[in-house]
Scaffold this motif. Structure first.
Motif, PDB file in Angstrom:
ATOM      1  N   UNK A  22      58.709  49.766  39.250  1.00 34.51           N
ATOM      2  CA  UNK A  22      58.767  50.889  38.252  1.00 34.51           C
ATOM      3  C   UNK A  22      57.527  51.144  37.248  1.00 34.51           C
ATOM      4  N   UNK A  23      57.406  52.111  36.736  1.00 35.65           N
ATOM      5  CA  UNK A  23      56.287  52.379  35.865  1.00 35.65           C
ATOM      6  C   UNK A  23      56.962  52.853  34.675  1.00 35.65           C
ATOM      7  N   UNK A  24      56.603  51.723  33.480  1.00 32.06           N
ATOM      8  CA  UNK A  24      57.509  51.890  32.326  1.00 32.06           C
ATOM      9  C   UNK A  24      57.081  53.384  31.775  1.00 32.06           C
ATOM     10  N   UNK A  25      58.173  53.867  31.288  1.00 32.10           N
ATOM     11  CA  UNK A  25      58.016  55.315  30.786  1.00 32.10           C
ATOM     12  C   UNK A  25      58.216  56.480  31.466  1.00 32.10           C
ATOM     13  N   UNK A  26      58.450  56.122  32.754  1.00 29.78           N
ATOM     14  CA  UNK A  26      58.707  57.149  33.793  1.00 29.78           C
ATOM     15  C   UNK A  26      59.762  57.012  34.102  1.00 29.78           C
ATOM     16  N   UNK A  27      60.901  57.786  33.577  1.00 24.15           N
ATOM     17  CA  UNK A  27      62.304  57.550  33.722  1.00 24.15           C
ATOM     18  C   UNK A  27      62.916  58.073  35.259  1.00 24.15           C
ATOM     19  N   UNK A  28      63.642  57.196  35.523  1.00 23.05           N
ATOM     20  CA  UNK A  28      64.564  57.702  36.922  1.00 23.05           C
ATOM     21  C   UNK A  28      63.814  57.205  38.198  1.00 23.05           C
ATOM     22  N   UNK A  29      62.361  56.848  38.085  1.00 18.82           N
ATOM     23  CA  UNK A  29      61.688  56.906  39.280  1.00 18.82           C
ATOM     24  C   UNK A  29      61.648  55.364  39.855  1.00 18.82           C
ATOM     25  N   UNK A  30      61.704  55.081  41.243  1.00 15.52           N
ATOM     26  CA  UNK A  30      61.683  53.791  41.770  1.00 15.52           C
ATOM     27  C   UNK A  30      60.416  53.840  42.778  1.00 15.52           C
ATOM     28  N   UNK A  31      59.780  53.017  43.075  1.00 14.68           N
ATOM     29  CA  UNK A  31      58.519  53.107  44.097  1.00 14.68           C
ATOM     30  C   UNK A  31      58.731  51.976  44.871  1.00 14.68           C
ATOM     31  N   UNK A  32      58.249  52.341  45.925  1.00 21.16           N
ATOM     32  CA  UNK A  32      58.076  51.240  47.057  1.00 21.16           C
ATOM     33  C   UNK A  32      56.471  51.446  48.060  1.00 21.16           C
ATOM     34  N   UNK A  33      56.269  50.545  48.152  1.00 24.49           N
ATOM     35  CA  UNK A  33      54.682  50.688  48.774  1.00 24.49           C
ATOM     36  C   UNK A  33      54.523  49.978  50.016  1.00 24.49           C
ATOM     37  N   UNK A  34      53.924  50.833  51.078  1.00 24.20           N
ATOM     38  CA  UNK A  34      53.903  50.034  52.420  1.00 24.20           C
ATOM     39  C   UNK A  34      52.448  50.234  53.093  1.00 24.20           C
ATOM     40  N   UNK A  35      52.042  49.294  53.559  1.00 26.09           N
ATOM     41  CA  UNK A  35      50.804  49.290  54.198  1.00 26.09           C
ATOM     42  C   UNK A  35      50.621  50.434  54.933  1.00 26.09           C
ATOM     43  N   UNK A  36      49.019  51.123  55.428  1.00 28.12           N
ATOM     44  CA  UNK A  36      49.086  51.946  56.349  1.00 28.12           C
ATOM     45  C   UNK A  36      47.946  51.644  57.174  1.00 28.12           C
ATOM     46  N   UNK A  37      47.683  52.045  58.244  1.00 24.46           N
ATOM     47  CA  UNK A  37      46.546  52.068  59.353  1.00 24.46           C
ATOM     48  C   UNK A  37      45.672  53.381  58.674  1.00 24.46           C
ATOM     49  N   UNK A  38      44.554  53.030  58.094  1.00 21.57           N
ATOM     50  CA  UNK A  38      43.595  54.097  57.816  1.00 21.57           C
ATOM     51  C   UNK A  38      42.300  53.306  57.499  1.00 21.57           C
ATOM     52  N   UNK A  39      41.497  54.065  56.807  1.00 21.98           N
ATOM     53  CA  UNK A  39      40.133  53.247  56.441  1.00 21.98           C
ATOM     54  C   UNK A  39      39.837  52.857  54.921  1.00 21.98           C
ATOM     55  N   UNK A  40      39.425  51.935  54.534  1.00 26.09           N
ATOM     56  CA  UNK A  40      38.800  51.581  53.283  1.00 26.09           C
ATOM     57  C   UNK A  40      37.520  52.355  52.961  1.00 26.09           C
ATOM     58  N   UNK A  41      37.440  52.569  51.691  1.00 28.18           N
ATOM     59  CA  UNK A  41      36.041  53.360  51.291  1.00 28.18           C
ATOM     60  C   UNK A  41      34.783  52.731  51.793  1.00 28.18           C
ATOM     61  N   UNK A  42      33.666  53.853  52.113  1.00 30.15           N
ATOM     62  CA  UNK A  42      32.657  53.314  52.712  1.00 30.15           C
ATOM     63  C   UNK A  42      32.092  52.198  51.940  1.00 30.15           C
ATOM     64  N   UNK A  43      32.210  51.976  50.538  1.00 28.67           N
ATOM     65  CA  UNK A  43      31.499  50.800  49.749  1.00 28.67           C
ATOM     66  C   UNK A  43      32.113  49.434  50.075  1.00 28.67           C
ATOM     67  N   UNK A  44      33.342  49.579  50.679  1.00 32.84           N
ATOM     68  CA  UNK A  44      34.348  48.284  50.773  1.00 32.84           C
ATOM     69  C   UNK A  44      33.655  47.428  51.549  1.00 32.84           C
TER      70      UNK A  44
END
Length: 306
Positions: free
Chosen positions: A149-171
């Motif tokens: 959760x992000x404190x202060x953002x009421x009622x929201x729950x977040x879940x992250x999942x890795x994706x296949x894509x590309x990092x930034x050019x400077x990475x």
């Protein structure tokens, strides 16, 4: 839950400042019916009027705040409705808007993965620079799908999942992607259980990821290119859409095929739309094809209620 589309274009916005492709030149002279767009970002609140989460900080963030009063509620002499920022990747068009938030007056709450944190403290040291202004209170996003959760953002729950894509050019791992360079996010309302899956940069859909998308009420995914060879055909690049980490909408295995397979009740949106993509032309056959399939290209200022 309320989602506000702050920006819906890919890097460079639409029209892009130096581009004279059919779309950009046409919208400037009025021969193409299309809406201008800023670079992609969304703001999510548990309800209208509540503080919320900024997903990606576009270089256009100040214009987006001016255009979206919900982000500037004006409750005090210095105020913001942004409870925290979540980065989906470390790309220029998603991270350098952090510079524009430097007057915050206290450390900016920021959630990102370890690879993105590395990129934004080395190759493009945005976070180090902010240390000389408001500072950053960085929180780690894990990749195991655990809710946070992000404190202060009421009622929201977040879940992250890795994706296949590309990092930034400077990475340092631009050409050797690692988990966490890009993520998708399942954003849920804890009260209703309704959810949205958000992935502005998406190069491949796996069976596990598709199952996740099938469980969401709203799916908002990568709309960068219509064809895999779009930039090659215009003489603007030697790389395909897939080469640079974006699944094109059309063609075998393209985004439209996947979105067609979602449950009928799922609402389907495209975001991060490149200036060359013919779907920006509201009179194009490509736009009509999306409409036939029930797929909506995002526009700046659009709101989605769940």
């Amino acid at each position: 839950m309320r989602i506000t589309i702050l920006g819906s274009a890919a890097g460079g916005g639409f029209p892009q400042w130096n581009c004279n492709c059919r779309n950009c030149a046409g919208v400037r002279r009025g021969s193409v019916r299309a809406k201008a767009r800023t670079q992609s970002s969304i703001f999510v609140q548990g309800d209208a009027g509540l503080d919320g989460v900024l997903f990606n900080a576009s270089p256009d963030i100040l214009e987006q705040i001016r255009s979206s009063p919900t982000l500037q509620p004006g409750r005090a002499i210095r105020d913001t409705a942004i409870a925290g920022v979540v980065l989906m990747d470390g790309q220029v068009d998603h991270a350098t808007g952090l510079f524009m938030l430097r007057e915050r007056g206290r450390p900016l709450p920021l959630w990102c993965t370890d690879p993105v944190h590395e990129d934004l403290t080395t190759g493009n040291p945005v976070l180090k620079v902010l240390g000389h202004y408001c500072g950053v209170d960085r929180q780690r996003i894990g990749l195991e799908g655990a809710a946070f959760e992000v404190p202060g953002a009421e009622h929201l729950s977040l879940r992250a999942f890795p994706l296949s894509s590309k990092a930034a050019p400077y990475s340092p791992h631009r050409d050797n992607p690692v988990p966490g360079d890009n993520i998708g996010m399942l954003i849920s309302d804890r009260r209703s259980g309704r959810s949205a899956f958000y992935a502005p940069g998406l190069g491949e859909i796996t069976p596990a990821l598709f199952d996740l998308m099938c469980g969401a009420d709203v799916v908002m995914v990568d709309g960068t290119f219509w064809t895999d060879d779009e930039m090659i055909g215009l003489g603007l690049s030697k790389k395909t859409a897939r080469d640079i980490g974006h699944l094109p909408q059309s063609g075998a295995g393209g985004m439209m095929e996947w979105l067609d397979r979602l449950p009928n009740a799922t609402r389907r949106f495209l975001i991060h739309i490149n200036n060359t993509n013919p779907i920006l032309d509201e009179d194009s056959p490509e736009r009509a094809e999306l409409a036939r399939r029930g797929i909506v290209p995002c526009e700046d200022g659009m709101t989605i209620e769940l």
